[in-house]
Design a protein around this motif. Structure first.
Motif, PDB file in Angstrom:
ATOM      1  N   ARG A 277       0.846  -1.206   0.000  1.00  0.00           N
ATOM      2  CA  ARG A 277       0.000   0.000   0.000  1.00  0.00           C
ATOM      3  C   ARG A 277       0.873   1.245   0.000  1.00  0.00           C
ATOM      4  O   ARG A 277       0.959   1.986   0.979  1.00  0.00           O
ATOM      5  CB  ARG A 277      -0.962  -0.059   1.180  1.00  0.00           C
ATOM      6  CG  ARG A 277      -1.931  -1.220   1.004  1.00  0.00           C
ATOM      7  CD  ARG A 277      -2.862  -1.428   2.162  1.00  0.00           C
ATOM      8  NE  ARG A 277      -3.755  -2.566   1.891  1.00  0.00           N
ATOM      9  CZ  ARG A 277      -4.687  -2.994   2.711  1.00  0.00           C
ATOM     10  NH1 ARG A 277      -4.863  -2.396   3.875  1.00  0.00           N
ATOM     11  NH2 ARG A 277      -5.445  -4.025   2.394  1.00  0.00           N
ATOM     12  N   GLU A 278       1.532   1.398  -1.139  1.00  0.00           N
ATOM     13  CA  GLU A 278       2.453   2.518  -1.325  1.00  0.00           C
ATOM     14  C   GLU A 278       2.583   2.786  -2.812  1.00  0.00           C
ATOM     15  O   GLU A 278       2.135   1.981  -3.639  1.00  0.00           O
ATOM     16  CB  GLU A 278       3.823   2.175  -0.741  1.00  0.00           C
ATOM     17  CG  GLU A 278       4.452   0.946  -1.373  1.00  0.00           C
ATOM     18  CD  GLU A 278       5.727   0.489  -0.690  1.00  0.00           C
ATOM     19  OE1 GLU A 278       6.672   0.099  -1.403  1.00  0.00           O
ATOM     20  OE2 GLU A 278       5.770   0.491   0.560  1.00  0.00           O
ATOM     21  N   ASP A 279       3.186   3.903  -3.176  1.00  0.00           N
ATOM     22  CA  ASP A 279       3.403   4.213  -4.582  1.00  0.00           C
ATOM     23  C   ASP A 279       4.138   3.068  -5.268  1.00  0.00           C
ATOM     24  O   ASP A 279       5.139   2.569  -4.758  1.00  0.00           O
ATOM     25  CB  ASP A 279       4.233   5.494  -4.730  1.00  0.00           C
ATOM     26  CG  ASP A 279       3.481   6.730  -4.248  1.00  0.00           C
ATOM     27  OD1 ASP A 279       2.269   6.615  -3.995  1.00  0.00           O
ATOM     28  OD2 ASP A 279       4.104   7.798  -4.148  1.00  0.00           O
ATOM     29  N   ALA A 280       3.613   2.644  -6.415  1.00  0.00           N
ATOM     30  CA  ALA A 280       4.202   1.566  -7.221  1.00  0.00           C
ATOM     31  C   ALA A 280       4.149   0.202  -6.542  1.00  0.00           C
ATOM     32  O   ALA A 280       4.824  -0.728  -6.967  1.00  0.00           O
ATOM     33  CB  ALA A 280       5.639   1.889  -7.616  1.00  0.00           C
ATOM     34  N   GLY A 281       3.311   0.037  -5.540  1.00  0.00           N
ATOM     35  CA  GLY A 281       3.204  -1.241  -4.847  1.00  0.00           C
ATOM     36  C   GLY A 281       2.190  -2.183  -5.466  1.00  0.00           C
ATOM     37  O   GLY A 281       1.555  -2.974  -4.763  1.00  0.00           O
ATOM     38  N   TYR A 282       2.046  -2.130  -6.761  1.00  0.00           N
ATOM     39  CA  TYR A 282       1.061  -2.915  -7.508  1.00  0.00           C
ATOM     40  C   TYR A 282       1.645  -3.188  -8.892  1.00  0.00           C
ATOM     41  O   TYR A 282       2.679  -2.619  -9.277  1.00  0.00           O
ATOM     42  CB  TYR A 282      -0.257  -2.135  -7.637  1.00  0.00           C
ATOM     43  CG  TYR A 282      -0.022  -0.690  -8.012  1.00  0.00           C
ATOM     44  CD1 TYR A 282       0.181  -0.314  -9.335  1.00  0.00           C
ATOM     45  CD2 TYR A 282       0.052   0.297  -7.025  1.00  0.00           C
ATOM     46  CE1 TYR A 282       0.452   1.008  -9.671  1.00  0.00           C
ATOM     47  CE2 TYR A 282       0.315   1.620  -7.349  1.00  0.00           C
ATOM     48  CZ  TYR A 282       0.516   1.963  -8.682  1.00  0.00           C
ATOM     49  OH  TYR A 282       0.794   3.265  -9.012  1.00  0.00           O
ATOM     50  N   VAL A 283       0.998  -4.048  -9.646  1.00  0.00           N
ATOM     51  CA  VAL A 283       1.503  -4.425 -10.972  1.00  0.00           C
ATOM     52  C   VAL A 283       0.602  -3.856 -12.059  1.00  0.00           C
ATOM     53  O   VAL A 283      -0.632  -3.897 -11.959  1.00  0.00           O
ATOM     54  CB  VAL A 283       1.593  -5.958 -11.104  1.00  0.00           C
ATOM     55  CG1 VAL A 283       2.018  -6.367 -12.518  1.00  0.00           C
ATOM     56  CG2 VAL A 283       2.592  -6.510 -10.094  1.00  0.00           C
ATOM     57  N   THR A 284       1.221  -3.335 -13.099  1.00  0.00           N
ATOM     58  CA  THR A 284       0.507  -2.804 -14.268  1.00  0.00           C
ATOM     59  C   THR A 284       0.755  -3.726 -15.464  1.00  0.00           C
ATOM     60  O   THR A 284       1.677  -4.548 -15.444  1.00  0.00           O
ATOM     61  CB  THR A 284       0.988  -1.387 -14.593  1.00  0.00           C
ATOM     62  OG1 THR A 284       2.401  -1.420 -14.865  1.00  0.00           O
ATOM     63  CG2 THR A 284       0.714  -0.438 -13.430  1.00  0.00           C
ATOM     64  N   PRO A 285      -0.053  -3.616 -16.510  1.00  0.00           N
ATOM     65  CA  PRO A 285       0.076  -4.578 -17.614  1.00  0.00           C
ATOM     66  C   PRO A 285       1.450  -4.605 -18.266  1.00  0.00           C
ATOM     67  O   PRO A 285       1.933  -5.670 -18.656  1.00  0.00           O
ATOM     68  CB  PRO A 285      -1.017  -4.151 -18.604  1.00  0.00           C
ATOM     69  CG  PRO A 285      -1.503  -2.833 -18.147  1.00  0.00           C
ATOM     70  CD  PRO A 285      -1.239  -2.753 -16.689  1.00  0.00           C
ATOM     71  N   ILE A 286       2.104  -3.473 -18.373  1.00  0.00           N
ATOM     72  CA  ILE A 286       3.406  -3.455 -19.037  1.00  0.00           C
ATOM     73  C   ILE A 286       4.438  -4.281 -18.272  1.00  0.00           C
ATOM     74  O   ILE A 286       5.396  -4.816 -18.854  1.00  0.00           O
ATOM     75  CB  ILE A 286       3.890  -2.002 -19.238  1.00  0.00           C
ATOM     76  CG1 ILE A 286       4.954  -1.950 -20.344  1.00  0.00           C
ATOM     77  CG2 ILE A 286       4.409  -1.398 -17.945  1.00  0.00           C
ATOM     78  CD1 ILE A 286       5.270  -0.537 -20.804  1.00  0.00           C
ATOM     79  N   GLU A 287       4.215  -4.449 -16.975  1.00  0.00           N
ATOM     80  CA  GLU A 287       5.157  -5.209 -16.149  1.00  0.00           C
ATOM     81  C   GLU A 287       4.920  -6.715 -16.195  1.00  0.00           C
ATOM     82  O   GLU A 287       5.778  -7.489 -15.771  1.00  0.00           O
ATOM     83  CB  GLU A 287       5.067  -4.734 -14.698  1.00  0.00           C
ATOM     84  CG  GLU A 287       5.477  -3.281 -14.506  1.00  0.00           C
ATOM     85  CD  GLU A 287       5.003  -2.742 -13.171  1.00  0.00           C
ATOM     86  OE1 GLU A 287       5.839  -2.657 -12.264  1.00  0.00           O
ATOM     87  OE2 GLU A 287       3.803  -2.416 -13.040  1.00  0.00           O
ATOM     88  N   CYS A 288       3.760  -7.135 -16.692  1.00  0.00           N
ATOM     89  CA  CYS A 288       3.454  -8.566 -16.689  1.00  0.00           C
ATOM     90  C   CYS A 288       3.803  -9.245 -18.007  1.00  0.00           C
ATOM     91  O   CYS A 288       3.751 -10.473 -18.109  1.00  0.00           O
ATOM     92  CB  CYS A 288       1.975  -8.788 -16.367  1.00  0.00           C
ATOM     93  SG  CYS A 288       0.857  -8.469 -17.754  1.00  0.00           S
ATOM     94  N   VAL A 289       4.181  -8.469 -19.010  1.00  0.00           N
ATOM     95  CA  VAL A 289       4.427  -9.031 -20.339  1.00  0.00           C
ATOM     96  C   VAL A 289       5.591 -10.020 -20.293  1.00  0.00           C
ATOM     97  O   VAL A 289       6.655  -9.728 -19.740  1.00  0.00           O
ATOM     98  CB  VAL A 289       4.715  -7.914 -21.356  1.00  0.00           C
ATOM     99  CG1 VAL A 289       5.087  -8.501 -22.717  1.00  0.00           C
ATOM    100  CG2 VAL A 289       3.509  -6.998 -21.494  1.00  0.00           C
ATOM    101  N   GLY A 290       5.360 -11.207 -20.857  1.00  0.00           N
ATOM    102  CA  GLY A 290       6.391 -12.237 -20.887  1.00  0.00           C
ATOM    103  C   GLY A 290       6.437 -13.106 -19.656  1.00  0.00           C
ATOM    104  O   GLY A 290       7.247 -14.035 -19.581  1.00  0.00           O
TER     105      GLY A 290
END
Length: 341
Positions: A277-290
């Motif tokens: 629960r902080e800035d950037a503490g989650y995953v976005t689609p660009i990070e899951c590729v591959g």
């Protein structure tokens, strides 16, 4: 001793990914055939990063006799012709199209969720791969359902253009470029401009106002996970090249806290919990590729219902939503039914 494996639709986005994943996961392949339409016959494609080049054959006159498994990524029209032909020749078909998903004689499989259902494949010698948006969602839902029994799900999807194939990816690229250089925009693959926009419309509209994509999520979740679950979906195309995201709200029959859900998801097969629960503490689609995983973030309690949670779910739709799940089904089939050696 390995398997003789066919990849049909090998020159498309999903077919190429199937070849990559077979190689990456070191699936026991003794021989591999790449099939496509006559337009691609004779071209060569690489089997993953093995350095091995495969010459593409025409699916129209390919003999499936003696082949063990065929991974199909050719769309419903061609599948209707060639899947029964392959199955009748003794080659088990794992189909990525929507054609057989709701057929009661064809198992619809996500290996982390309903592996036992694969045992029904002998009825037609065909196994169905679910819709990309359904596959990642049920991976996240299954361990929570086992703990507290899901009553109702409300999901909004944010689906990348690769879900519409190469044409969708090309259109996003071309429209983005056109905006920067001041050229006119003309939608072709999508109903409206996709660059710097979102479109709340995937597949055709049904009489009740929902789209076929939304209906698929409802019907497939019931078949894979539990027919008693109530589900409503809003499926949206977004200007992302690869990676589907979903905002999922879940109502349970029994109490479950966010902390309990996090603990369960942290250990769940196929799930990667990234939830700070902080800035950037989650995953976005660009990070899951591959990546192989279905990523879950932002798990929190919903105070508007007696027992509810909300979460964010992201996955590479060309992988878990299509090619990876198909290869995992092949692995499951091999372990349970087609053992070699």
């Amino acid at each position: 001793m390995g398997y003789r494996v066919v990849v049909a639709g090998a020159t498309g986005n999903v077919g190429r990914e199937m070849l990559n994943i077979l190689a990456e996961r070191e699936f026991p392949v003794d021989e591999i055939a790449a099939l496509a339409s006559s337009r691609s016959q004779g071209t060569e494609i690489e089997f993953g990063e093995t350095g091995k080049m495969i010459k593409v054959q025409n699916i129209e006159n390919f003999d499936f006799t003696g082949w063990d498994i065929a991974l199909f990524a050719i769309g419903s029209t061609a599948t209707k012709v060639h899947a029964p032909r392959a199955a009748a020749a003794g080659c088990t078909v794992i189909d990525n199209s929507s054609l057989y998903r709701m057929d009661p004689d064809v198992p619809l499989i996500v290996p982390e969720v309903n592996p036992d259902a694969v045992d029904g494949y002998k009825a037609k010698n065909i196994i169905a791969n679910p819709n990309c948006s359904t596959a990642q969602m049920v991976v996240a839902l299954k361990p929570l359902h086992d703990k507290a029994k899901i009553k109702r799900v409300v999901v909004a999807t944010y689906q990348s253009v690769s879900g519409a194939g190469k044409e969708g990816m090309d259109e996003l690229f071309e429209q983005s470029r056109a905006i920067f250089v001041g050229d006119p925009i003309e939608p072709k693959k999508f109903t409206k401009q996709i660059a710097f926009n979102v479109i709340p419309h995937i597949d055709s509209f049904l009489d009740d106002g929902s789209t076929k994509e939304e209906w698929k999520m409802v019907a497939e979740t019931k078949k894979i996970l539990d027919p008693k679950i109530k589900l409503t979906a809003t499926c949206v195309r977004v200007p992302v090249f690869v990676g589907h995201s979903e905002a999922i709200n879940i109502e349970f029959e029994e109490e479950i806290s966010a902390k309990e859900a996090q603990d369960i998801l942290r250990e769940a097969p196929g799930v990667m919990l990234i939830d700070k629960r902080e800035d950037a503490g989650y995953v976005t689609p660009i990070e899951c590729v591959g990546d192989f995983a279905t990523f879950v973030s932002r798990v929190r309690e919903d105070p508007t219902v007696d027992s509810g949670l909300s979460l964010w779910c992201v996955s590479d739709n060309l992988r878990k939503g299509a090619a990876l799940n198909a290869v995992q089904i092949a692995e499951l089939l091999g372990r349970r039914h087609l053992k070699k050696g």
